[in-house]
Write an enzyme that holds these catalytic residues in place. Structure first.
Site, PDB file in Angstrom:
ATOM      1  N   SER A  97       0.822  -1.208   0.000  1.00 19.82           N
ATOM      2  CA  SER A  97       0.000   0.000   0.000  1.00 19.82           C
ATOM      3  C   SER A  97       0.862   1.267   0.000  1.00 19.82           C
ATOM      4  O   SER A  97       0.335   2.377  -0.027  1.00 19.82           O
ATOM      5  CB  SER A  97      -0.942   0.013   1.214  1.00 19.82           C
ATOM      6  OG  SER A  97      -0.217  -0.159   2.415  1.00 19.82           O
ATOM      7  N   ASN A 114      -2.135  -2.231  13.004  1.00 19.98           N
ATOM      8  CA  ASN A 114      -3.596  -2.088  12.948  1.00 19.98           C
ATOM      9  C   ASN A 114      -4.085  -0.829  13.670  1.00 19.98           C
ATOM     10  O   ASN A 114      -4.939  -0.106  13.156  1.00 19.98           O
ATOM     11  CB  ASN A 114      -4.279  -3.327  13.535  1.00 19.98           C
ATOM     12  CG  ASN A 114      -4.003  -4.563  12.702  1.00 19.98           C
ATOM     13  OD1 ASN A 114      -3.407  -4.472  11.627  1.00 19.98           O
ATOM     14  ND2 ASN A 114      -4.420  -5.721  13.197  1.00 19.98           N
ATOM     15  N   THR A 123     -40.212  26.640 -10.962  1.00 21.90           N
ATOM     16  CA  THR A 123     -40.546  25.282 -10.514  1.00 21.90           C
ATOM     17  C   THR A 123     -40.732  24.514 -11.827  1.00 21.90           C
ATOM     18  O   THR A 123     -41.191  25.089 -12.825  1.00 21.90           O
ATOM     19  CB  THR A 123     -41.848  25.207  -9.683  1.00 21.90           C
ATOM     20  OG1 THR A 123     -42.926  25.673 -10.481  1.00 21.90           O
ATOM     21  CG2 THR A 123     -41.761  26.056  -8.417  1.00 21.90           C
ATOM     22  N   HIS A 124     -40.357  23.267 -11.835  1.00 20.63           N
ATOM     23  CA  HIS A 124     -40.404  22.451 -13.065  1.00 20.63           C
ATOM     24  C   HIS A 124     -39.609  23.102 -14.200  1.00 20.63           C
ATOM     25  O   HIS A 124     -39.923  22.906 -15.367  1.00 20.63           O
ATOM     26  CB  HIS A 124     -41.846  22.214 -13.537  1.00 20.63           C
ATOM     27  CG  HIS A 124     -42.778  21.804 -12.440  1.00 20.63           C
ATOM     28  ND1 HIS A 124     -42.958  20.486 -12.057  1.00 20.63           N
ATOM     29  CD2 HIS A 124     -43.560  22.534 -11.614  1.00 20.63           C
ATOM     30  CE1 HIS A 124     -43.828  20.435 -11.054  1.00 20.63           C
ATOM     31  NE2 HIS A 124     -44.201  21.667 -10.761  1.00 20.63           N
ATOM     32  N   SER A 135     -13.692  25.861 -28.355  1.00 20.50           N
ATOM     33  CA  SER A 135     -13.829  24.631 -29.127  1.00 20.50           C
ATOM     34  C   SER A 135     -12.710  24.588 -30.156  1.00 20.50           C
ATOM     35  O   SER A 135     -12.276  25.625 -30.654  1.00 20.50           O
ATOM     36  CB  SER A 135     -15.183  24.630 -29.824  1.00 20.50           C
ATOM     37  OG  SER A 135     -15.141  23.793 -30.960  1.00 20.50           O
ATOM     38  N   LYS A 180     -17.486  29.337 -29.904  1.00 22.33           N
ATOM     39  CA  LYS A 180     -17.866  28.708 -28.641  1.00 22.33           C
ATOM     40  C   LYS A 180     -17.091  29.217 -27.431  1.00 22.33           C
ATOM     41  O   LYS A 180     -15.905  29.482 -27.501  1.00 22.33           O
ATOM     42  CB  LYS A 180     -17.666  27.181 -28.734  1.00 22.33           C
ATOM     43  CG  LYS A 180     -18.565  26.476 -29.706  1.00 22.33           C
ATOM     44  CD  LYS A 180     -20.029  26.481 -29.290  1.00 22.33           C
ATOM     45  CE  LYS A 180     -20.324  25.508 -28.184  1.00 22.33           C
ATOM     46  NZ  LYS A 180     -20.447  24.139 -28.596  1.00 22.33           N
ATOM     47  N   ASN A 231     -17.290  27.582 -23.724  1.00 22.63           N
ATOM     48  CA  ASN A 231     -17.991  26.509 -23.018  1.00 22.63           C
ATOM     49  C   ASN A 231     -17.778  26.531 -21.505  1.00 22.63           C
ATOM     50  O   ASN A 231     -16.701  26.870 -21.022  1.00 22.63           O
ATOM     51  CB  ASN A 231     -17.519  25.147 -23.550  1.00 22.63           C
ATOM     52  CG  ASN A 231     -17.832  24.983 -25.024  1.00 22.63           C
ATOM     53  OD1 ASN A 231     -18.843  25.490 -25.509  1.00 22.63           O
ATOM     54  ND2 ASN A 231     -16.958  24.300 -25.736  1.00 22.63           N
ATOM     55  N   GLU A 268     -19.241  21.899 -15.897  1.00 22.43           N
ATOM     56  CA  GLU A 268     -19.560  20.535 -16.343  1.00 22.43           C
ATOM     57  C   GLU A 268     -18.686  19.504 -15.633  1.00 22.43           C
ATOM     58  O   GLU A 268     -19.151  18.429 -15.254  1.00 22.43           O
ATOM     59  CB  GLU A 268     -19.402  20.422 -17.866  1.00 22.43           C
ATOM     60  CG  GLU A 268     -20.492  21.178 -18.617  1.00 22.43           C
ATOM     61  CD  GLU A 268     -20.214  21.297 -20.115  1.00 22.43           C
ATOM     62  OE1 GLU A 268     -19.296  20.636 -20.614  1.00 22.43           O
ATOM     63  OE2 GLU A 268     -20.915  22.088 -20.770  1.00 22.43           O
ATOM     64  N   TYR A 271      -9.571  -6.441  12.685  1.00 26.96           N
ATOM     65  CA  TYR A 271      -8.947  -5.949  11.453  1.00 26.96           C
ATOM     66  C   TYR A 271      -8.915  -7.021  10.367  1.00 26.96           C
ATOM     67  O   TYR A 271      -8.632  -8.179  10.634  1.00 26.96           O
ATOM     68  CB  TYR A 271      -7.506  -5.473  11.732  1.00 26.96           C
ATOM     69  CG  TYR A 271      -6.808  -5.019  10.459  1.00 26.96           C
ATOM     70  CD1 TYR A 271      -6.983  -3.723   9.985  1.00 26.96           C
ATOM     71  CD2 TYR A 271      -6.023  -5.893   9.719  1.00 26.96           C
ATOM     72  CE1 TYR A 271      -6.386  -3.311   8.798  1.00 26.96           C
ATOM     73  CE2 TYR A 271      -5.422  -5.486   8.529  1.00 26.96           C
ATOM     74  CZ  TYR A 271      -5.609  -4.190   8.076  1.00 26.96           C
ATOM     75  OH  TYR A 271      -5.020  -3.802   6.912  1.00 26.96           O
ATOM     76  N   GLN A 275      -7.704  -2.014   3.854  1.00 24.93           N
ATOM     77  CA  GLN A 275      -6.686  -1.256   3.124  1.00 24.93           C
ATOM     78  C   GLN A 275      -7.308  -0.552   1.912  1.00 24.93           C
ATOM     79  O   GLN A 275      -6.787   0.446   1.419  1.00 24.93           O
ATOM     80  CB  GLN A 275      -5.561  -2.197   2.676  1.00 24.93           C
ATOM     81  CG  GLN A 275      -4.444  -1.530   1.919  1.00 24.93           C
ATOM     82  CD  GLN A 275      -3.201  -2.418   1.828  1.00 24.93           C
ATOM     83  OE1 GLN A 275      -2.534  -2.642   2.811  1.00 24.93           O
ATOM     84  NE2 GLN A 275      -2.926  -2.941   0.646  1.00 24.93           N
ATOM     85  N   LYS A 293      -8.370   3.471   1.462  1.00 24.63           N
ATOM     86  CA  LYS A 293      -7.513   4.646   1.269  1.00 24.63           C
ATOM     87  C   LYS A 293      -7.626   5.331  -0.084  1.00 24.63           C
ATOM     88  O   LYS A 293      -7.964   6.521  -0.147  1.00 24.63           O
ATOM     89  CB  LYS A 293      -6.062   4.281   1.559  1.00 24.63           C
ATOM     90  CG  LYS A 293      -5.896   4.027   3.022  1.00 24.63           C
ATOM     91  CD  LYS A 293      -4.557   3.539   3.432  1.00 24.63           C
ATOM     92  CE  LYS A 293      -4.704   2.944   4.825  1.00 24.63           C
ATOM     93  NZ  LYS A 293      -5.642   1.786   4.878  1.00 24.63           N
TER      94      LYS A 293
HETATM   95  N1  ARG Z   1      -1.562  -1.189   4.879  1.00 25.22           N
HETATM   96  C1  ARG Z   1      -2.405  -1.682   5.904  1.00 25.22           C
HETATM   97  C2  ARG Z   1      -3.785  -0.999   5.789  1.00 25.22           C
HETATM   98  O1  ARG Z   1      -3.861  -0.057   5.129  1.00 25.22           O
HETATM   99  C3  ARG Z   1      -1.820  -1.391   7.243  1.00 25.22           C
HETATM  100  C4  ARG Z   1      -2.222  -2.344   8.313  1.00 25.22           C
HETATM  101  C5  ARG Z   1      -1.615  -3.650   8.082  1.00 25.22           C
HETATM  102  N2  ARG Z   1      -1.916  -4.563   9.111  1.00 25.22           N
HETATM  103  C6  ARG Z   1      -1.792  -5.878   8.937  1.00 25.22           C
HETATM  104  N3  ARG Z   1      -2.076  -6.636   9.907  1.00 25.22           N
HETATM  105  N4  ARG Z   1      -1.394  -6.365   7.782  1.00 25.22           N
HETATM  106  O2  ARG Z   1      -4.750  -1.454   6.313  1.00 25.22           O
END
Ligand code: ARG
Length: 457
Positions: free
Chosen positions: A22, A109, A154-155, A276, A282, A284, A289, A316, A321, A324
Site C-alpha cells: 500500500s 492495525n 418550478t419544473h 472549441s 464557442k 464553453n 460541467e 482488522y 486497506q 484509502k
Molecule cells: N496497509 C495496511 C492498511 O492499510 C496497514 C495495516 C496492516 N496490518 C496488517 N495486519 N497487515 O490497512
C-alpha cells in the site's frame, strides 16, 4: 525487508508483493504517520517503557525523515510494504537499535487506524475552509443583488419573481449545512485508537489518555476491537462529501443553463471557460460541467467503502486497506471542485437586465394579480380563473400582464382599478414578501445580518 519476515521461509513472490503493498498510496499520509509515532514514543518514554535517550533519538530521527521527505531528499522505494514499514526501516537505518523499539506496544492495525483518522481530520479542516470561502463568495453576490429581480422556477418553468440574492441564499443554506455535517463528523470521530494494539490492547502500561491529548483527541477510544476495525467515520465523511458534491453539481447545472445561448443570465469569465477546437464562436462552461461530472466519483467512493465494510468480521481484515485510495480521491476531487467553483462564481458576471426581462415575460406576477383580486373580496378560486383568462388574452396578443390596458382588465373583471399596475410591478411583488425566508428586501436584510455574523464579518 519485511516487518514479519521471521516466521516465513519462502521469499515473497513479486506479484503477491505488488498486490499486497500500500506504500504507493498510503505514502500520502506520511505526515500523519510520523506525527502519530512521535506521540507514541513520547508517551512510551513518559511511562518508562522507553528510555528518554531512545525517545529523543526516535523523535529527532522521525523529524529528520519528515523533513527529508518534504524536501524530496528521501524517496519512497518499492520494496517496502506500506508507509509504516518504510518509516520504521529508514529510522532504524538512521539511528540503529532505538529505531527497533518504536513499535513497542503498537500494531500496524492501531497505527493505520490512527493515521487514517488524523488524515481525515486534517482534511475536514481544509475542506471546511474551502466551503467557508465559497460562502464568502456567495455572501458578496447576495449583498450586491438584493434588488436584482429574476424568475424563480418550478419544473424549470418560470413561477414567481425572486431576486438573485434570494436564489444564491438557497445555496448559502445548503453549504452551511454541509459545514455543520463536517463539524459533526469531526466531533464524533475525535477519539484516539492508538494503544489498541492488533485488536486486544497491549500488556504495556500505556497512558492512552496522554497519547490522545498529544494528538489533539478528546480521549482514547473505549474498545480496542472497534478501534482497529472502525471506518464509520470514513463512511460518514464520504457521505458528507457526496452531499457537498451534489450541491455543487446542482449549482453547476444551473450555471450551465444560465450560461446557455437561450438564457444568457450569466457570462463566465474567460479564465473559467474553454473554447472549441473547431467552432470559433464557442465559449464553453467546462469547469461547471466537470464539477457536475466529478460528483459521480465521489458517490462511487461512498458506495465502494460501504460495500467493502459490509461483510468483514471483527476485528482488522486487510479488506480495509481498500479504504484509502477511494477516500483520498474523493477528498482531492471535492477540494478541487470547491476551489474551482468558488473562483468561477466569484468572477462570473450576472446580466441583471436579462434576468429582470425574463422575469417580466413569464407571467411570474400572475399569482399577484390573483392576490389583488382576493384583497378586493374575490374568492381565490374565482380569482385564479379570472387571471387564467387574462393570461390567455396576453398570450394571444404576445404581451405581458403589465402591458394590458385598464379597459382590457376591466373587460374580464370590473374589480380592477388603476392601482393594479403598481400592485403587480416586479418590485412590488418581491417587496411584499416580507416573512422571514422570503425574497423581499426587508426579510433578506435580516437574513444577511445572520449570515454576516456566521461568517464572522
Ligand atoms: N496497509 C495496511 C492498511 O492499510 C496497514 C495495516 C496492516 N496490518 C496488517 N495486519 N497487515 O490497512
Amino acid at each position: 525487508m519485511k516487518l514479519w519476515g521471521g516466521r516465513f521461509t519462502k521469499e515473497e513472490n513479486q506479484l503477491v508483493h505488488n498486490f499486497n503493498e500500500s506504500l504507493s498510496f498510503d505514502q500520502k499520509f506520511y505526515h500523519q504517520d510520523i506525527r502519530g509515532s512521535i506521540a507514541h514514543a513520547t508517551m512510551l518514554a513518559k511511562q518508562g517503557i522507553l528510555s528518554e535517550e531512545d525517545a529523543r533519538a526516535i523523535t529527532d530521527g522521525l523529524e529528520g525523515i519528515c523533513r527529508d521527505l518534504d524536501e524530496g531528499k528521501l524517496v519512497f522505494t518499492k520494496e517496502h510494504e506500506d508507509i509504516h514499514s518504510f518509516v520504521e526501516a529508514v529510522l532504524t537505518e538512521r539511528i540503529g537499535e532505538a529505531g527497533k523499539r518504536l513499535h513497542t506496544g503498537r500494531s500496524r492495525n492501531d497505527q493505520v487506524a490512527l493515521d487514517m483518522k488524523l488524515y481525515c481530520r486534517d482534511e475536514i479542516d481544509e475542506i471546511d475552509g474551502l466551503v467557508k470561502a465559497l460562502l464568502e463568495a456567495l455572501y458578496a453576490i447576495m449583498e450586491e443583488n438584493l434588488d436584482t429581480f429574476m424568475p424563480g422556477f418550478t419544473h424549470l418553468q418560470k413561477a414567481q419573481p425572486v431576486t438573485l440574492a434570494h436564489h444564491m441564499g438557497a445555496y448559502f443554506e445548503m453549504f452551511v449545512r454541509d459545514r455543520s455535517r463536517l463539524a459533526d463528523i469531526r466531533r464524533r470521530m475525535n477519539t484516539c485508537p492508538l494503544g489498541s494494539g492488533a485488536l486486544a490492547g497491549t500488556t504495556y502500561p500505556l497512558d492512552r489518555a496522554y497519547t490522545a491529548e498529544l494528538l489533539g483527541f478528546d480521549g482514547p477510544t473505549l474498545n480496542s476491537m472497534d478501534s482497529v476495525s472502525d471506518r464509520d467515520y470514513v463512511i460518514e465523511l464520504l457521505s458528507a462529501l457526496s452531499t457537498v458534491a451534489m450541491h455543487l453539481s446542482r449549482f453547476s447545472e444551473e450555471i450551465i443553463i444560465w450560461n446557455s445561448n437561450e438564457y444568457r443570465f450569466v457570462e463566465l469569465d474567460d479564465a473559467y471557460s474553454t473554447g472549441s477546437s473547431i467552432m470559433p464562436q464557442k465559449k464553453n462552461p467546462d469547469i461547471a460541467e466537470l464539477v457536475r461530472g466529478k460528483t459521480g466519483r465521489v458517490y462511487g467512493a461512498l458506495v465502494s467503502i460501504l460495500t467493502v465494510m459490509k461483510g468483514i468480521p471483527l476485528a482488522y481484515d486487510k479488506d480495509m486497506q481498500e479504504d484509502k485510495e477511494l477516500t483520498f480521491d474523493a477528498i482531492d476531487t471535492v477540494k478541487g471542485c470547491l476551489a474551482l467553483f468558488t473562483g468561477m462564481i466569484a468572477t462570473m458576471t450576472f446580466r441583471k437586465d436579462v434576468m429582470e426581462e425574463s422575469a417580466k415575460h413569464g407571467f411570474t406576477n400572475a399569482t399577484d394579480v390573483a392576490d389583488y383580486l382576493v384583497n378586493h373580496g374575490v374568492p381565490f378560486r374565482d380569482a385564479h380563473g379570472i387571471v387564467g383568462q387574462l393570461v390567455l388574452h396576453c398570450l394571444e396578443k404576445g404581451i405581458a400582464l403589465d402591458d394590458m390596458t385598464l379597459e382590457e382588465y376591466r373587460a374580464v373583471s370590473p374589480v380592477f382599478e388603476a392601482d393594479i399596475y403598481e400592485a403587480i410591478r416586479m418590485k412590488t411583488c418581491v417587496e411584499k414578501r416580507t416573512t422571514i425566508g422570503a425574497p423581499g428586501r426587508q426579510a433578506m436584510e435580516q437574513v444577511l445580518a445572520v449570515y454576516k455574523e456566521y461568517l464572522g464579518k
